[in-house]
Design a protein around this motif. Structure first.
Motif, PDB file in Angstrom:
ATOM      1  N   ASP A   1       0.787  -1.404   0.042  1.00 55.58           N
ATOM      2  CA  ASP A   1      -0.085   0.081   0.027  1.00 55.58           C
ATOM      3  C   ASP A   1       0.928   1.225   0.012  1.00 55.58           C
ATOM      4  O   ASP A   1       0.545   2.172  -0.573  1.00 55.58           O
ATOM      5  CB  ASP A   1      -1.004   0.076   1.365  1.00 55.58           C
ATOM      6  CG  ASP A   1      -2.056  -1.078   1.331  1.00 55.58           C
ATOM      7  OD1 ASP A   1      -2.213  -1.670   0.198  1.00 55.58           O
ATOM      8  OD2 ASP A   1      -2.258  -1.822   2.247  1.00 55.58           O
ATOM      9  N   ALA A   2       2.115   1.326   0.688  1.00 55.10           N
ATOM     10  CA  ALA A   2       3.035   2.297   0.926  1.00 55.10           C
ATOM     11  C   ALA A   2       3.571   2.672  -0.749  1.00 55.10           C
ATOM     12  O   ALA A   2       3.490   3.736  -1.075  1.00 55.10           O
ATOM     13  CB  ALA A   2       3.945   2.022   1.769  1.00 55.10           C
ATOM     14  N   ALA A   3       3.967   1.528  -1.219  1.00 54.06           N
ATOM     15  CA  ALA A   3       4.477   1.769  -2.587  1.00 54.06           C
ATOM     16  C   ALA A   3       3.322   2.292  -3.485  1.00 54.06           C
ATOM     17  O   ALA A   3       3.780   3.131  -4.325  1.00 54.06           O
ATOM     18  CB  ALA A   3       4.821   0.403  -3.095  1.00 54.06           C
ATOM     19  N   ALA A   4       2.309   1.797  -3.632  1.00 52.53           N
ATOM     20  CA  ALA A   4       1.124   2.461  -4.449  1.00 52.53           C
ATOM     21  C   ALA A   4       0.728   3.922  -4.061  1.00 52.53           C
ATOM     22  O   ALA A   4       0.512   4.764  -4.922  1.00 52.53           O
ATOM     23  CB  ALA A   4      -0.166   1.533  -4.096  1.00 52.53           C
ATOM     24  N   GLU A   5       0.571   4.174  -2.914  1.00 54.06           N
ATOM     25  CA  GLU A   5       0.559   5.711  -2.491  1.00 54.06           C
ATOM     26  C   GLU A   5       1.709   6.668  -2.806  1.00 54.06           C
ATOM     27  O   GLU A   5       1.618   7.619  -3.520  1.00 54.06           O
ATOM     28  CB  GLU A   5       0.479   5.820  -0.847  1.00 54.06           C
ATOM     29  CG  GLU A   5       0.235   7.177  -0.369  1.00 54.06           C
ATOM     30  CD  GLU A   5       0.104   7.108   1.082  1.00 54.06           C
ATOM     31  OE1 GLU A   5       0.255   8.185   1.538  1.00 54.06           O
ATOM     32  OE2 GLU A   5      -0.403   6.040   1.907  1.00 54.06           O
ATOM     33  N   VAL A   6       2.950   6.109  -2.747  1.00 55.89           N
ATOM     34  CA  VAL A   6       4.031   6.800  -3.059  1.00 55.89           C
ATOM     35  C   VAL A   6       4.082   7.067  -4.629  1.00 55.89           C
ATOM     36  O   VAL A   6       4.545   7.947  -5.276  1.00 55.89           O
ATOM     37  CB  VAL A   6       5.337   6.502  -2.525  1.00 55.89           C
ATOM     38  CG1 VAL A   6       6.581   7.108  -3.202  1.00 55.89           C
ATOM     39  CG2 VAL A   6       5.326   6.493  -1.404  1.00 55.89           C
ATOM     40  N   SER A   7       3.773   5.807  -5.436  1.00 54.01           N
ATOM     41  CA  SER A   7       3.719   5.857  -6.693  1.00 54.01           C
ATOM     42  C   SER A   7       2.718   7.168  -7.434  1.00 54.01           C
ATOM     43  O   SER A   7       3.171   7.709  -8.414  1.00 54.01           O
ATOM     44  CB  SER A   7       3.253   4.577  -7.379  1.00 54.01           C
ATOM     45  OG  SER A   7       2.931   4.494  -8.504  1.00 54.01           O
ATOM     46  N   ASP A   8       1.568   7.036  -6.511  1.00 52.77           N
ATOM     47  CA  ASP A   8       0.691   8.190  -7.143  1.00 52.77           C
ATOM     48  C   ASP A   8       1.280   9.322  -6.930  1.00 52.77           C
ATOM     49  O   ASP A   8       0.719  10.466  -7.656  1.00 52.77           O
ATOM     50  CB  ASP A   8      -0.535   7.955  -6.035  1.00 52.77           C
ATOM     51  CG  ASP A   8      -1.619   6.689  -6.659  1.00 52.77           C
ATOM     52  OD1 ASP A   8      -1.601   6.261  -7.641  1.00 52.77           O
ATOM     53  OD2 ASP A   8      -2.372   6.432  -5.623  1.00 52.77           O
TER      54      ASP A   8
ATOM     55  N   SER B   1       7.167   3.719 -10.725  1.00 58.39           N
ATOM     56  CA  SER B   1       6.454   2.496 -10.917  1.00 58.39           C
ATOM     57  C   SER B   1       6.207   2.043  -9.387  1.00 58.39           C
ATOM     58  O   SER B   1       6.848   1.589  -8.427  1.00 58.39           O
ATOM     59  CB  SER B   1       7.167   1.713 -11.610  1.00 58.39           C
ATOM     60  OG  SER B   1       6.838  -0.038 -11.488  1.00 58.39           O
ATOM     61  N   THR B   2       5.121   1.446  -9.026  1.00 57.31           N
ATOM     62  CA  THR B   2       4.622   0.801  -7.894  1.00 57.31           C
ATOM     63  C   THR B   2       5.386  -0.414  -7.546  1.00 57.31           C
ATOM     64  O   THR B   2       6.082  -0.899  -6.591  1.00 57.31           O
ATOM     65  CB  THR B   2       3.064   0.387  -7.779  1.00 57.31           C
ATOM     66  OG1 THR B   2       2.259   1.617  -7.900  1.00 57.31           O
ATOM     67  CG2 THR B   2       2.879  -0.170  -6.514  1.00 57.31           C
ATOM     68  N   ARG B   3       5.472  -1.416  -8.731  1.00 54.42           N
ATOM     69  CA  ARG B   3       6.402  -2.420  -8.654  1.00 54.42           C
ATOM     70  C   ARG B   3       7.886  -2.151  -8.268  1.00 54.42           C
ATOM     71  O   ARG B   3       8.382  -2.938  -7.428  1.00 54.42           O
ATOM     72  CB  ARG B   3       6.136  -3.176  -9.921  1.00 54.42           C
ATOM     73  CG  ARG B   3       6.809  -4.525  -9.911  1.00 54.42           C
ATOM     74  CD  ARG B   3       6.587  -5.388 -11.164  1.00 54.42           C
ATOM     75  NE  ARG B   3       7.450  -6.760 -11.470  1.00 54.42           N
ATOM     76  CZ  ARG B   3       8.507  -6.831 -11.969  1.00 54.42           C
ATOM     77  NH1 ARG B   3       9.196  -5.859 -12.550  1.00 54.42           N
ATOM     78  NH2 ARG B   3       9.013  -8.101 -11.933  1.00 54.42           N
ATOM     79  N   GLU B   4       8.421  -1.365  -9.083  1.00 52.55           N
ATOM     80  CA  GLU B   4       9.696  -0.884  -8.987  1.00 52.55           C
ATOM     81  C   GLU B   4      10.156  -0.360  -7.367  1.00 52.55           C
ATOM     82  O   GLU B   4      11.094  -0.782  -6.669  1.00 52.55           O
ATOM     83  CB  GLU B   4      10.332   0.102  -9.757  1.00 52.55           C
ATOM     84  CG  GLU B   4      10.065  -0.695 -11.201  1.00 52.55           C
ATOM     85  CD  GLU B   4      10.849   0.338 -12.373  1.00 52.55           C
ATOM     86  OE1 GLU B   4      11.066   1.622 -11.942  1.00 52.55           O
ATOM     87  OE2 GLU B   4      10.693  -0.057 -13.507  1.00 52.55           O
ATOM     88  N   LEU B   5       9.053   0.699  -7.024  1.00 59.29           N
ATOM     89  CA  LEU B   5       9.171   0.934  -5.452  1.00 59.29           C
ATOM     90  C   LEU B   5       9.133  -0.235  -4.721  1.00 59.29           C
ATOM     91  O   LEU B   5       9.954   0.018  -3.549  1.00 59.29           O
ATOM     92  CB  LEU B   5       8.039   1.963  -5.263  1.00 59.29           C
ATOM     93  CG  LEU B   5       8.368   3.353  -5.908  1.00 59.29           C
ATOM     94  CD1 LEU B   5       6.895   4.122  -5.672  1.00 59.29           C
ATOM     95  CD2 LEU B   5       9.309   4.353  -5.381  1.00 59.29           C
ATOM     96  N   TYR B   6       8.304  -0.930  -4.844  1.00 60.75           N
ATOM     97  CA  TYR B   6       7.930  -2.152  -3.652  1.00 60.75           C
ATOM     98  C   TYR B   6       9.324  -3.101  -3.624  1.00 60.75           C
ATOM     99  O   TYR B   6       9.786  -3.362  -2.584  1.00 60.75           O
ATOM    100  CB  TYR B   6       6.713  -3.114  -3.983  1.00 60.75           C
ATOM    101  CG  TYR B   6       6.489  -4.048  -3.287  1.00 60.75           C
ATOM    102  CD1 TYR B   6       6.103  -4.176  -2.258  1.00 60.75           C
ATOM    103  CD2 TYR B   6       6.924  -5.324  -3.728  1.00 60.75           C
ATOM    104  CE1 TYR B   6       5.732  -5.170  -1.182  1.00 60.75           C
ATOM    105  CE2 TYR B   6       6.732  -6.511  -2.944  1.00 60.75           C
ATOM    106  CZ  TYR B   6       6.177  -6.480  -1.834  1.00 60.75           C
ATOM    107  OH  TYR B   6       5.956  -7.545  -0.908  1.00 60.75           O
TER     108      TYR B   6
END
Length: 273
Positions: free
Chosen positions: A247-254, A259-264
């Motif tokens: 969820d944190a990766a998705a929030e920062v991606s927004d 990319s959410t995947r790369e951040l995660y």
């Protein structure tokens, strides 16, 4: 039980069959404005004359307990003036009280000014946030707008015609004159109008005065240019507050466009050392 029933936001033809049947069978109706409910009954040709109770912003907290107690004995139909009760309308305190006492609450879905405006706005609909009415005072209104200036989701606001010009001007100042927005006026009614453009263009549109019920839809903020490493750090900071890494990766991606995947994956690699 308590039955939350959505009513037409303008055109009576939008009344669902379930709503008409509920009005015909109701013995008690808790209404935001009993006079408007009486007009609704007449407009839909409903002959039933149930007991009408006023349940509005000024008395809901005090009357919620009484309505819930009544709902233990008979069904109570809850209506706002238009649209869905509880959505920027009375009903929230009543539902909370009913839930705390174990009284059943159900819904007759139907028209919603929020979703109707969002659908016709031409702006992103995959994620959105409803902000309701902004504060009336100019300083408080600007503070509220500044708090959501970086919001990446599409935002939906209600506004009064007497304040729409000032509100659009404040939005242009806080969000930027080129931010895309849509103003929906008199949705589903005879003089329905949908004005789309930049906030600067809509300020000009409203300059001559606007009448009717209004919904303002504003595009979310564009992702900020943030270095990937800083974005990963932000993900890790969020996880330390209890947010799941996904969820944190998705929030920062927004917020950043990374990319959410790369951040995660990057955050997970850092965390695992």
């Amino acid at each position: 039980m308590i039955i939350l029933a959505a009513t037409p936001i303008g055109n009576l033809g939008d009344a669902s069959r379930r709503l008409v049947e509920a009005l015909e069978a109701a013995t008690v109706i808790a209404a935001e404005d009993t006079r408007i409910t009486q007009r609704l009954l007449a407009g839909l040709g409903v002959q039933n004359r149930p007991r009408l109770m006023a349940l509005h912003d000024h008395n809901e907290k005090e009357r919620a307990g009484d309505v819930v107690a009544l709902a233990r004995e008979t069904d109570v139909l809850v209506l706002s003036d238009a649209g869905m009760p509880t959505v920027s309308d009375p009903g929230y305190s009543l539902v909370a009280e009913a839930a705390s006492q174990g009284v059943t609450v159900t819904v007759l879905p139907g028209p919603s000014a929020v979703v109707t405006a969002l659908a016709v706005s031409g702006l992103a609909t995959d994620r959105f946030t409803f902000e309701g009415f902004l504060p009336r005072k100019a300083g408080e209104r600007r503070t509220a707008l500044e708090a959501v200036a970086a919001e990446p989701r599409t935002m939906v606001f209600f506004e009064a015609p007497s304040r729409i010009a000032e509100t659009l001007a404040d939005m242009a100042s806080v969000f930027g004159a080129t931010r895309r927005a849509t103003v929906c006026r008199e949705l589903t009614k005879l003089h329905e109008e949908v004005a789309r453009g930049t906030l600067a263009e809509l300020v000009e549109w409203a300059a001559g005065g606007v009448r009717g019920e209004l919904v303002v839809v504003v595009a979310g903020a564009a992702p900020r240019k943030v270095a990937f490493g800083d974005a990963v750090t932000h993900v890790l900071e969020l996880t330390r507050t209890g947010v799941r890494m996904k969820d944190a990766a998705a929030e920062v991606s927004d917020l950043t466009g990374h990319s959410t995947r790369e951040l995660y994956q990057a955050a997970l690699a850092v965390k695992n050392g």
